[in-house]
Write a protein that holds these residues in place. Structure first.
Motif, PDB file in Angstrom:
ATOM      1  N   GLU A 111       0.837  -1.213   0.000  1.00  0.00           N
ATOM      2  CA  GLU A 111       0.000   0.000   0.000  1.00  0.00           C
ATOM      3  C   GLU A 111       0.871   1.262   0.000  1.00  0.00           C
ATOM      4  O   GLU A 111       0.569   2.232  -0.700  1.00  0.00           O
ATOM      5  CB  GLU A 111      -0.955   0.011   1.196  1.00  0.00           C
ATOM      6  N   LEU A 112       1.941   1.248   0.784  1.00  0.00           N
ATOM      7  CA  LEU A 112       2.835   2.415   0.804  1.00  0.00           C
ATOM      8  C   LEU A 112       3.535   2.583  -0.544  1.00  0.00           C
ATOM      9  O   LEU A 112       3.685   3.706  -1.036  1.00  0.00           O
ATOM     10  CB  LEU A 112       3.843   2.280   1.941  1.00  0.00           C
ATOM     11  N   VAL A 139       3.465   5.796  -3.281  1.00  0.00           N
ATOM     12  CA  VAL A 139       4.659   6.392  -3.900  1.00  0.00           C
ATOM     13  C   VAL A 139       4.544   6.354  -5.425  1.00  0.00           C
ATOM     14  O   VAL A 139       4.865   7.333  -6.102  1.00  0.00           O
ATOM     15  CB  VAL A 139       5.940   5.675  -3.419  1.00  0.00           C
ATOM     16  N   VAL A 140       4.055   5.258  -5.969  1.00  0.00           N
ATOM     17  CA  VAL A 140       3.892   5.141  -7.421  1.00  0.00           C
ATOM     18  C   VAL A 140       2.889   6.174  -7.931  1.00  0.00           C
ATOM     19  O   VAL A 140       3.130   6.827  -8.953  1.00  0.00           O
ATOM     20  CB  VAL A 140       3.468   3.711  -7.821  1.00  0.00           C
ATOM     21  N   PHE A 141       1.787   6.348  -7.228  1.00  0.00           N
ATOM     22  CA  PHE A 141       0.801   7.356  -7.651  1.00  0.00           C
ATOM     23  C   PHE A 141       1.413   8.760  -7.636  1.00  0.00           C
ATOM     24  O   PHE A 141       1.155   9.560  -8.536  1.00  0.00           O
ATOM     25  CB  PHE A 141      -0.454   7.311  -6.775  1.00  0.00           C
ATOM     26  N   ILE A 142       2.200   9.065  -6.625  1.00  0.00           N
ATOM     27  CA  ILE A 142       2.850  10.375  -6.576  1.00  0.00           C
ATOM     28  C   ILE A 142       3.823  10.520  -7.739  1.00  0.00           C
ATOM     29  O   ILE A 142       3.862  11.557  -8.415  1.00  0.00           O
ATOM     30  CB  ILE A 142       3.559  10.580  -5.218  1.00  0.00           C
ATOM     31  N   LEU A 158      -4.332   5.144   1.182  1.00  0.00           N
ATOM     32  CA  LEU A 158      -3.265   4.167   0.968  1.00  0.00           C
ATOM     33  C   LEU A 158      -2.227   4.205   2.088  1.00  0.00           C
ATOM     34  O   LEU A 158      -1.781   3.153   2.571  1.00  0.00           O
ATOM     35  CB  LEU A 158      -2.585   4.399  -0.383  1.00  0.00           C
ATOM     36  N   VAL A 159      -1.849   5.397   2.514  1.00  0.00           N
ATOM     37  CA  VAL A 159      -0.863   5.511   3.593  1.00  0.00           C
ATOM     38  C   VAL A 159      -1.449   4.990   4.902  1.00  0.00           C
ATOM     39  O   VAL A 159      -0.790   4.244   5.636  1.00  0.00           O
ATOM     40  CB  VAL A 159      -0.355   6.963   3.725  1.00  0.00           C
ATOM     41  N   TRP A 172      -1.486  -2.063   8.280  1.00  0.00           N
ATOM     42  CA  TRP A 172      -0.976  -3.425   8.108  1.00  0.00           C
ATOM     43  C   TRP A 172       0.365  -3.609   8.804  1.00  0.00           C
ATOM     44  O   TRP A 172       0.612  -4.659   9.412  1.00  0.00           O
ATOM     45  CB  TRP A 172      -0.854  -3.779   6.631  1.00  0.00           C
ATOM     46  N   LEU A 173       1.222  -2.610   8.722  1.00  0.00           N
ATOM     47  CA  LEU A 173       2.528  -2.736   9.383  1.00  0.00           C
ATOM     48  C   LEU A 173       2.377  -2.769  10.900  1.00  0.00           C
ATOM     49  O   LEU A 173       3.050  -3.551  11.577  1.00  0.00           O
ATOM     50  CB  LEU A 173       3.457  -1.603   8.941  1.00  0.00           C
TER      51      LEU A 173
END
Length: 166
Positions: A20-21, A25-28, A59-60, A66-67
């Motif tokens: 998810e993280l 990052v990919v979207f940014i 997403l963040v 989850w973490l």
């Protein structure tokens, strides 16, 4: 729960959290490299960010959830304070999605790419919100049609409810 099951769940949660993280990052990255250079009008860029921001926030939040969930797999329940925070995120995220939709309508894009892309990005945010806060939508492709109709409560909401009950 056996130690082997805990180990498997901790590994799965690590994968989900980092995934998810990484998606955020990919979207940014895609926004800055591909999308924003195409948007010539400032209002198109504003509409784009209003669509993207809720998705990134969700997403963040999901990745962090989850973490952190790896910690209580062994103990069984999410800490109450964290559960209260995620309960607040449920409301905040809905407000962000609504504000994003209003912003997209007010500053509806003029660029042809943006007319399709911006609502699509916003809808991805809605899907992520539903998946984490309303009903589980994420299943392996081979069983998706069978399982999605079961209307299961997302793991995050199960953890929040269990923590607030204890």
């Amino acid at each position: 729960m056996t130690d082997d099951r805990r180990t498997v769940l901790r590994g799965r949660y690590l994968s989900l959290g980092l995934g998810e993280l990484f998606a955020a990052v990919v979207f940014i990255w895609v926004a800055f490299v591909s999308a924003l250079p195409l948007l010539e009008q400032p209002t198109d860029a504003l509409a784009f960010w209003l669509a993207l921001l809720p998705l990134l926030v969700i997403l963040v939040q999901a990745g962090v959830y989850w973490l952190l969930a790896r910690r209580w797999v062994r103990q069984g329940t999410m800490p109450r304070g964290l559960a209260a925070i995620y309960r607040g995120f449920r409301v905040l995220d809905a407000v962000l999605l609504l504000a994003g939709l209003i912003g997209i309508i007010v500053w509806f894009p003029a660029h042809p790419f943006a007319v399709i892309g911006i609502p699509f990005v916003w809808l991805l945010g809605v899907v992520e919100y539903v998946n984490y806060f309303v009903v589980r939508l994420a299943y392996p492709p081979s069983v998706w049609f069978q399982r999605v109709g079961e209307w299961r409560t997302p793991r995050l909401i199960q953890d929040v409810r269990a923590a607030l009950r204890s």
